[in-house]
Scaffold this motif. Structure first.
Motif, mmCIF file in Angstrom:
data_model
loop_
_atom_site.group_PDB
_atom_site.id
_atom_site.type_symbol
_atom_site.label_atom_id
_atom_site.label_comp_id
_atom_site.label_asym_id
_atom_site.label_seq_id
_atom_site.Cartn_x
_atom_site.Cartn_y
_atom_site.Cartn_z
ATOM 1 N N ALA A 1 9.799 8.984 -0.110
ATOM 2 C CA ALA A 1 9.581 7.705 -0.912
ATOM 3 C C ALA A 1 9.538 8.116 -2.313
ATOM 4 N N ASP A 2 10.116 7.452 -3.142
ATOM 5 C CA ASP A 2 10.113 7.860 -4.385
ATOM 6 C C ASP A 2 9.037 7.194 -5.434
ATOM 7 N N ALA A 3 8.576 7.647 -6.551
ATOM 8 C CA ALA A 3 7.477 7.387 -7.275
ATOM 9 C C ALA A 3 7.466 5.870 -7.438
ATOM 10 N N GLU A 4 8.753 5.262 -7.719
ATOM 11 C CA GLU A 4 8.785 3.906 -8.092
ATOM 12 C C GLU A 4 8.327 2.968 -6.745
ATOM 13 N N ALA A 5 8.846 3.414 -5.744
ATOM 14 C CA ALA A 5 8.401 2.740 -4.430
ATOM 15 C C ALA A 5 7.058 2.598 -4.269
ATOM 16 N N VAL A 6 6.728 3.874 -4.309
ATOM 17 C CA VAL A 6 4.875 4.192 -3.955
ATOM 18 C C VAL A 6 4.147 3.239 -4.992
ATOM 19 N N ALA A 7 4.633 3.206 -6.377
ATOM 20 C CA ALA A 7 3.852 2.382 -7.440
ATOM 21 C C ALA A 7 4.177 1.052 -7.085
ATOM 22 N N ALA A 8 5.267 0.451 -6.493
ATOM 23 C CA ALA A 8 5.302 -0.835 -6.282
ATOM 24 C C ALA A 8 4.431 -1.444 -5.176
ATOM 25 N N MET A 9 4.329 -0.457 -4.111
ATOM 26 C CA MET A 9 3.287 -0.913 -3.014
ATOM 27 C C MET A 9 2.031 -0.771 -3.467
ATOM 28 N N GLN A 10 1.576 0.270 -4.556
ATOM 29 C CA GLN A 10 0.069 0.434 -4.900
ATOM 30 C C GLN A 10 -0.242 -0.868 -5.644
ATOM 31 N N ALA A 11 0.788 -1.443 -6.480
ATOM 32 C CA ALA A 11 0.580 -2.865 -7.207
ATOM 33 C C ALA A 11 0.199 -3.960 -6.079
ATOM 34 N N ALA B 1 0.195 10.655 -5.545
ATOM 35 C CA ALA B 1 0.857 10.215 -4.250
ATOM 36 C C ALA B 1 -0.022 10.361 -2.937
ATOM 37 N N PRO B 2 0.547 9.551 -2.096
ATOM 38 C CA PRO B 2 0.093 9.760 -0.697
ATOM 39 C C PRO B 2 0.517 11.054 -0.071
#
Length: 350
Positions: free
Chosen positions: A84-94, A111-112
């Motif tokens: 999972a790229d950083a952008e995808a992780v950031a979107a879910m964290q939001a 990051a997880p």
């Protein structure tokens, strides 16, 4: 009707009743539950997929201290490392941020964590070294040579006829036919999950026509009527998971148990863990679906919300928990495991 009769399953597994308690990862299948089921003449199953190798070995020893009857250990087949790229992780964290704020949690700083490399292989080694009586698996087909050499009876999960045929080709001893009614994660490993949502009434006869390996039906079975129906369809036995969530030996937190008793509807989605699973629909599930953000790959989707779930338990917030359950959840009974097995068998006499 008479009680469930002996079948190929009872002889093969060394049990009195053709009933298997399903493995349910996350601490639900405690050694106490596993042993109580096995002592009652069915087959208890320890979910080991989320345990470190040393924890798995300790859990196996704990079961053996409580029973001298056969029991099973269940693992996930090795899966490719999640990416999972950083952008995808950031979107879910939001998406998760409002829930964290509601519980007073800080935003995560890192990051997880990824699952440790080689975990599945190390777990398989423990199962072989401990020579567990029965080994079961899901999400694919793991290497089975060492397990077979250790003398374990081998159970594999299929959600389609083609998967059942593939399991037979690999020499499994029993096929667990997971109907679409079943709670928890789907075990699909050939083709898309959307094309593998087959109900038990269609799945068992289809498998029976294709393979000669004994079959257990899993999914929506909560009482003796369901067991009798499964045997009439051609199954050699049944696997029940949700039915055991009401047992005091099950490692379900009280808040979780209360929510299950009140639940009536389940949903099938990837939003909780990144892999299709059946669970109780809650406001948290609804919010994740409304967000429209692609879930992170399994198991990272669950990892990023681990702190949120822990805080929800402390705050007595069942609406923010993962409540995995099958379609029979409305018929959940609060019975000790031995009493539940005896009740299931007795119901077959009515």
């Amino acid at each position: 009707m008479s009680p469930p009769p002996p079948t190929r399953i009872t002889d093969l597994l060394g049990i009195r009743h053709p009933i298997v308690q399903a493995p349910m990862a996350g601490g639900y299948t405690t050694p106490e539950l596993v042993a109580a089921v096995s002592n009652a003449g069915a087959l208890g199953s320890l979910a080991g997929a989320t345990l470190a190798p040393d924890e798995l070995r300790e859990a196996v020893a704990a079961v053996r201290r409580l029973t001298d009857r056969p029991f099973a250990v269940n693992l996930f087949a090795p899966l490719p490392p999640p990416v999972a790229d950083a952008e995808a992780v950031a979107a879910m964290q939001a998406v998760l941020a409002p829930f964290r704020a509601e519980l007073g949690l800080p935003e995560p700083e890192t990051a997880p964590p990824l699952p440790p490399p080689g975990l599945a292989e190390a777990q398989l080694a423990v199962v072989a070294e401990e020579r567990v009586p029965v080994f079961s698996f899901t999400f694919g087909i793991p290497p089975l040579e060492e397990i077979r050499e250790a003398g374990s009876v081998i159970l594999g999960t299929a959600t389609t006829v083609d998967e059942a045929a593939e399991l037979e080709r690999h020499g499994v001893d029993v096929i667990v036919a997971q109907g679409s009614e079943a709670g928890g994660h789907r075990g699909t490993f050939l083709g898309p999950v959307e094309e593998a949502l087959v109900g038990g009434m269609a799945l068992v006869p289809g498998i029976r026509e294709r393979v000669s390996t004994p079959v257990l039906l899993a999914g929506g079975i909560m009482d003796g009527r369901g067991i009798a129906a499964a045997l009439a369809l051609g199954a050699d036995g049944v696997q029940l998971g949700t039915a055991f969530l009401g047992c005091p030996e099950c490692g379900v937190p009280d808040i979780h148990r209360r929510a299950l008793v009140e639940a009536e509807q389940t949903a099938l989605s990837r939003v909780l863990t990144g892999r299709h699973a059946r669970f109780v629909r809650t406001p948290y599930v609804d919010a994740l679906e409304r967000a429209g953000v692609e879930p992170l790959p399994f198991p990272l989707q669950a990892v990023v919300s681990a702190d949120l779930r822990a805080a929800a338990l402390d705050a007595d917030r069942a609406d923010l928990l993962f409540l995995f359950a099958g379609q029979g959840i409305a018929r959940l009974r609060a019975l000790p495991a031995r009493d539940l097995i005896e009740t299931l068998v007795r119901e077959g006499e009515d």
